[in-house]
Structures are given as C-alpha cells and as structure tokens.
Design an enzyme around this catalytic site. Sequence first.
Site, PDB file in Angstrom:
ATOM      1  N   PHE A   1     -35.022  41.366  -9.767  1.00  0.00           N
ATOM      2  CA  PHE A   1     -35.030  42.704  -9.172  1.00  0.00           C
ATOM      3  C   PHE A   1     -36.000  42.814  -7.995  1.00  0.00           C
ATOM      4  O   PHE A   1     -36.033  43.842  -7.334  1.00  0.00           O
ATOM      5  CB  PHE A   1     -35.473  43.741 -10.219  1.00  0.00           C
ATOM      6  CG  PHE A   1     -34.460  44.052 -11.293  1.00  0.00           C
ATOM      7  CD1 PHE A   1     -33.266  44.691 -10.984  1.00  0.00           C
ATOM      8  CD2 PHE A   1     -34.708  43.733 -12.618  1.00  0.00           C
ATOM      9  CE1 PHE A   1     -32.353  45.019 -11.979  1.00  0.00           C
ATOM     10  CE2 PHE A   1     -33.800  44.048 -13.624  1.00  0.00           C
ATOM     11  CZ  PHE A   1     -32.621  44.692 -13.301  1.00  0.00           C
TER      12      PHE A   1
ATOM     13  N   HIS B   1     -42.508  29.411 -14.014  1.00  0.00           N
ATOM     14  CA  HIS B   1     -42.644  30.631 -14.805  1.00  0.00           C
ATOM     15  C   HIS B   1     -43.731  30.490 -15.868  1.00  0.00           C
ATOM     16  O   HIS B   1     -44.120  29.384 -16.221  1.00  0.00           O
ATOM     17  CB  HIS B   1     -41.321  30.973 -15.501  1.00  0.00           C
ATOM     18  CG  HIS B   1     -40.318  31.604 -14.580  1.00  0.00           C
ATOM     19  ND1 HIS B   1     -39.490  30.864 -13.781  1.00  0.00           N
ATOM     20  CD2 HIS B   1     -40.028  32.914 -14.327  1.00  0.00           C
ATOM     21  CE1 HIS B   1     -38.727  31.681 -13.068  1.00  0.00           C
ATOM     22  NE2 HIS B   1     -39.027  32.927 -13.379  1.00  0.00           N
TER      23      HIS B   1
ATOM     24  N   LYS C   1     -41.334  31.837 -21.226  1.00  0.00           N
ATOM     25  CA  LYS C   1     -39.918  31.800 -20.840  1.00  0.00           C
ATOM     26  C   LYS C   1     -39.271  30.550 -21.422  1.00  0.00           C
ATOM     27  O   LYS C   1     -39.648  29.424 -21.072  1.00  0.00           O
ATOM     28  CB  LYS C   1     -39.795  31.799 -19.313  1.00  0.00           C
ATOM     29  CG  LYS C   1     -38.354  31.866 -18.824  1.00  0.00           C
ATOM     30  CD  LYS C   1     -38.322  32.084 -17.316  1.00  0.00           C
ATOM     31  CE  LYS C   1     -36.905  32.137 -16.778  1.00  0.00           C
ATOM     32  NZ  LYS C   1     -36.178  33.331 -17.228  1.00  0.00           N
TER      33      LYS C   1
HETATM   34  N1  LIG Z   1     -34.093  40.523 -13.362  1.00  0.00           N
HETATM   35  C1  LIG Z   1     -35.395  40.400 -13.264  1.00  0.00           C
HETATM   36  O1  LIG Z   1     -36.006  40.729 -12.236  1.00  0.00           O
HETATM   37  C2  LIG Z   1     -36.153  39.866 -14.433  1.00  0.00           C
HETATM   38  C3  LIG Z   1     -35.482  39.346 -15.483  1.00  0.00           C
HETATM   39  N2  LIG Z   1     -36.137  38.847 -16.558  1.00  0.00           N
HETATM   40  C4  LIG Z   1     -35.287  38.363 -17.644  1.00  0.00           C
HETATM   41  O2  LIG Z   1     -35.230  39.388 -18.623  1.00  0.00           O
HETATM   42  C5  LIG Z   1     -35.052  38.819 -19.909  1.00  0.00           C
HETATM   43  C6  LIG Z   1     -36.141  39.322 -20.834  1.00  0.00           C
HETATM   44  O3  LIG Z   1     -37.383  38.828 -20.382  1.00  0.00           O
HETATM   45  P1  LIG Z   1     -38.732  39.189 -21.144  1.00  0.00           P
HETATM   46  O4  LIG Z   1     -38.871  40.668 -21.241  1.00  0.00           O
HETATM   47  O5  LIG Z   1     -39.790  38.401 -20.493  1.00  0.00           O
HETATM   48  O6  LIG Z   1     -38.424  38.594 -22.591  1.00  0.00           O
HETATM   49  P2  LIG Z   1     -39.053  39.021 -23.992  1.00  0.00           P
HETATM   50  O7  LIG Z   1     -38.761  37.902 -24.919  1.00  0.00           O
HETATM   51  O8  LIG Z   1     -40.467  39.476 -23.800  1.00  0.00           O
HETATM   52  O9  LIG Z   1     -38.186  40.302 -24.417  1.00  0.00           O
HETATM   53  C7  LIG Z   1     -36.881  40.280 -24.852  1.00  0.00           C
HETATM   54  C8  LIG Z   1     -36.740  41.369 -25.911  1.00  0.00           C
HETATM   55  O10 LIG Z   1     -35.371  41.519 -26.217  1.00  0.00           O
HETATM   56  C9  LIG Z   1     -35.253  41.713 -27.625  1.00  0.00           C
HETATM   57  N3  LIG Z   1     -33.888  41.332 -28.010  1.00  0.00           N
HETATM   58  C10 LIG Z   1     -33.355  40.095 -28.155  1.00  0.00           C
HETATM   59  N4  LIG Z   1     -32.067  40.176 -28.527  1.00  0.00           N
HETATM   60  C11 LIG Z   1     -31.768  41.499 -28.575  1.00  0.00           C
HETATM   61  C12 LIG Z   1     -30.590  42.237 -28.873  1.00  0.00           C
HETATM   62  N5  LIG Z   1     -29.460  41.617 -29.217  1.00  0.00           N
HETATM   63  N6  LIG Z   1     -30.646  43.588 -28.817  1.00  0.00           N
HETATM   64  C13 LIG Z   1     -31.774  44.215 -28.487  1.00  0.00           C
HETATM   65  N7  LIG Z   1     -32.934  43.583 -28.202  1.00  0.00           N
HETATM   66  C14 LIG Z   1     -32.923  42.253 -28.251  1.00  0.00           C
HETATM   67  C15 LIG Z   1     -36.327  40.821 -28.219  1.00  0.00           C
HETATM   68  O11 LIG Z   1     -36.655  41.246 -29.529  1.00  0.00           O
HETATM   69  C16 LIG Z   1     -37.477  41.043 -27.233  1.00  0.00           C
HETATM   70  O12 LIG Z   1     -38.270  42.153 -27.608  1.00  0.00           O
HETATM   71  C17 LIG Z   1     -35.083  37.291 -19.694  1.00  0.00           C
HETATM   72  O13 LIG Z   1     -33.780  36.803 -19.605  1.00  0.00           O
HETATM   73  C18 LIG Z   1     -35.779  37.139 -18.358  1.00  0.00           C
HETATM   74  O14 LIG Z   1     -35.372  35.978 -17.705  1.00  0.00           O
HETATM   75  C19 LIG Z   1     -37.484  38.850 -16.631  1.00  0.00           C
HETATM   76  C20 LIG Z   1     -38.231  39.322 -15.592  1.00  0.00           C
HETATM   77  C21 LIG Z   1     -37.624  39.852 -14.393  1.00  0.00           C
HETATM   78  O1  LIG Z   2     -38.378  35.350 -17.500  1.00  0.00           O
HETATM   79  C1  LIG Z   2     -38.914  35.791 -16.466  1.00  0.00           C
HETATM   80  O2  LIG Z   2     -40.116  36.086 -16.411  1.00  0.00           O
HETATM   81  C2  LIG Z   2     -38.094  35.967 -15.278  1.00  0.00           C
HETATM   82  N1  LIG Z   2     -36.813  35.791 -15.382  1.00  0.00           N
HETATM   83  C3  LIG Z   2     -35.851  35.967 -14.359  1.00  0.00           C
HETATM   84  C4  LIG Z   2     -35.161  34.657 -14.078  1.00  0.00           C
HETATM   85  O3  LIG Z   2     -34.759  33.965 -15.021  1.00  0.00           O
HETATM   86  O4  LIG Z   2     -34.989  34.326 -12.901  1.00  0.00           O
HETATM   87  C5  LIG Z   2     -36.413  36.652 -13.149  1.00  0.00           C
HETATM   88  C6  LIG Z   2     -37.811  36.276 -12.824  1.00  0.00           C
HETATM   89  O5  LIG Z   2     -37.813  34.965 -12.354  1.00  0.00           O
HETATM   90  C7  LIG Z   2     -38.714  36.409 -14.026  1.00  0.00           C
END
Ligand SMILES: NC(=O)C1=CN([C@@H]2O[C@H](COP(=O)(O)OP(=O)(O)OC[C@H]3O[C@@H](n4cnc5c(N)ncnc54)[C@H](O)[C@@H]3O)[C@@H](O)[C@H]2O)C=CC1
Ligand SMILES: O=C(O)C1=N[C@H](C(=O)O)C[C@H](O)C1
Length: 255
Positions: A123, A150, A154
């Site tokens: 984002f 990362h 992750k």
């Molecule tokens: N698009 C972006 O800019 C960004 C994307 N991400 C992505 O977002 C995702 C989450 O990242 P984080 O928050 O760091 O992970 P995290 O592991 O801290 O959080 C994931 C949460 O989702 C919950 N969860 C898992 N399966 C679920 C389900 N079926 N229903 C509801 N909740 C469920 C888990 O219990 C956990 O609390 C990852 O795939 C990461 O790569 C992370 C940062 C930025």
């Molecule tokens: O898991 C993360 O932290 C992030 N996940 C996303 C990715 O898989 O690219 C976005 C960002 O890099 C942070």
Amino acid sequence: MTMIRVAVAGPRGRMGALAVETMITGREFLLVGVLDRKMAESSNMLAGSVPIYTDMLTLVDEAKPDVLVELTSHESVYPNTRDAIMNGIRPVVGTSGLTVDQIGKLSELSREHGIGCILAPNFSIGAVLLMKFAAMAVKYMPDAEIIELHHDGKKEYPSGTASLTARMMAEAAGSQEGGDAPDGRGTDVAGIPVHSVRLPGLVSHQEVLFGGEGQLLSLRHDSFSRQSYMSGMVLAVKEVMNRDCLIDGLDKIIG
Ligand SMILES: NC(=O)C1=CN([C@@H]2O[C@H](COP(=O)(O)OP(=O)(O)OC[C@H]3O[C@@H](n4cnc5c(N)ncnc54)[C@H](O)[C@@H]3O)[C@@H](O)[C@H]2O)C=CC1
Ligand SMILES: O=C(O)C1=N[C@H](C(=O)O)C[C@H](O)C1
C-alpha cells in the site's frame, strides 16, 4: 456524507490492528465488524463496540459491509476474497501469497458479479513507484534481480511486493513465461530471480538491481514503519467503491 461500511479481516495482526485504528479514526469510514479466526477471550467486541465475527456469512448478514480489508495469511486470503466477492462485498486485499492462477479466478469472479476488488500487495506509495520505475528500467536494462528484505515474523516468500514487481517487469519486457532464473539462486518469478532476507530489525525493504556493461542501477524502497501503508489503504478503500472489476496493483489506480 455517506460513510463506507468497512470490515477488517485479521484485526489482531501487525497490519490488521493498524487498519482497525485507521478505519475507526477515518471520518469517511464506519468500521462495522472484524473477521477473526476466533473470538477474543474477554469480549465479543473489539475496541468496545466493533463486533467480532468468525465466519464470513454472519459478518455479511449482520454487519453488511461494503468493503472487506483482507490482512490475514497466504492460506486464508483466497477463500476470504472469493467469499467476499460472491457475497457482494468489495475486497481490498493487502495480504500476500495469491498465485497467478488464483488472481485469474478472482478476476473472473469480480467481473461476473460486477464487484470491484483491489489487490494491493504493497500500500505504500514509494513501493508502488518503485514497481513502476522497475518496469520502465527493465526495457533498457533487462538483466535484473530483486532482493526483498523483511522482519523475521514474515513467514512466506517471496513477498507479494516482489512478486508483483517481477510480474510487472516481465510484462514490460514482453516475457511472462518464467523459468529463466538460474536454479538455486532465489525464487524464479516470471523469469526474474527474487532473493528473500528475513532478519530482526527490518520492516519491509526492496531493492531491484539492473546490471549492464560496467554499470549497476539500484532502485530501493524502505518502509521503516507500517504507518507508510495507511494512506494507500485509505485510497484503495475509497476507490474500490467506484470499480466493477479486479484491479491488480495500486499502480493502476495512481496512474
Ligand atoms: N499490502 C501491504 O502494504 C502490506 C501487506 N502485508 C501483508 O499482510 C498480511 C498480514 O501481515 P501481518 O499483519 O504482518 O501478519 P500477522 O501474522 O501479524 O497478522 C495476521 C493476522 O491474521 C489472522 N488470521 C489468519 N487467518 C485468518 C482468517 N482466516 N480469518 C481471520 N483472521 C485470520 C491471524 O490470527 C493474525 O492475527 C501478510 O500477508 C503480509 O504480507 C503486510 C504489510 C503491508
Ligand atoms: O509482511 C510484511 O511485512 C509485508 N508484506 C507485504 C509483501 O509481502 O510484500 C508488503 C510489505 O512488503 C510488508
């Protein structure tokens, strides 16, 4: 002003918790529910007044969200996004790990139902610009590799950002087949080697290296805080309301 009714999936995660805060404080949004894996032990409400749901159908029936912000895991992202579209809810997907095949299926489903869906593996505006610059540079310097770095929490690799960057580069270079990356040197994404580093102290960083005779071009983006993602998320939640098909990447929205 009509408020956008938003639900967040994964509300207790690193990203989800910040998304909840952003949706609660945003004047254009009404956080009508969250989708979690299980109920909290002390209450079935988050932040005192936001209902927690553990299944999509009850969330849809009771909370009636317009948009689902998906921030869970690579295992849950496809079924949650598919079910949201099938129930008339517009997904904004931040979670990484969707395969090219799954993206194709979601795109078809979006079109069939006339429901907007935005996939935004990153984002932050800087990361989106890096993808666009990399797609521009690869036309002139085709020998390229990606390093994504990362935090050690992750699990999956390569990152969603690196995968989309590689796909955009391959598309710009006119080659999407993959299989050109040498064996054992990173993950081959659309023919581009992607190297994944996981270390404590890191947040989210990506470098795209282009080699040429006697020269190296490095494009790098660093997210030092997850706050870097929030303005792009807000933009995607508003924009998905105006769309009727799947948009793969925020780069298609910022122009
Ligand atoms: N698009 C972006 O800019 C960004 C994307 N991400 C992505 O977002 C995702 C989450 O990242 P984080 O928050 O760091 O992970 P995290 O592991 O801290 O959080 C994931 C949460 O989702 C919950 N969860 C898992 N399966 C679920 C389900 N079926 N229903 C509801 N909740 C469920 C888990 O219990 C956990 O609390 C990852 O795939 C990461 O790569 C992370 C940062 C930025
Ligand atoms: O898991 C993360 O932290 C992030 N996940 C996303 C990715 O898989 O690219 C976005 C960002 O890099 C942070």
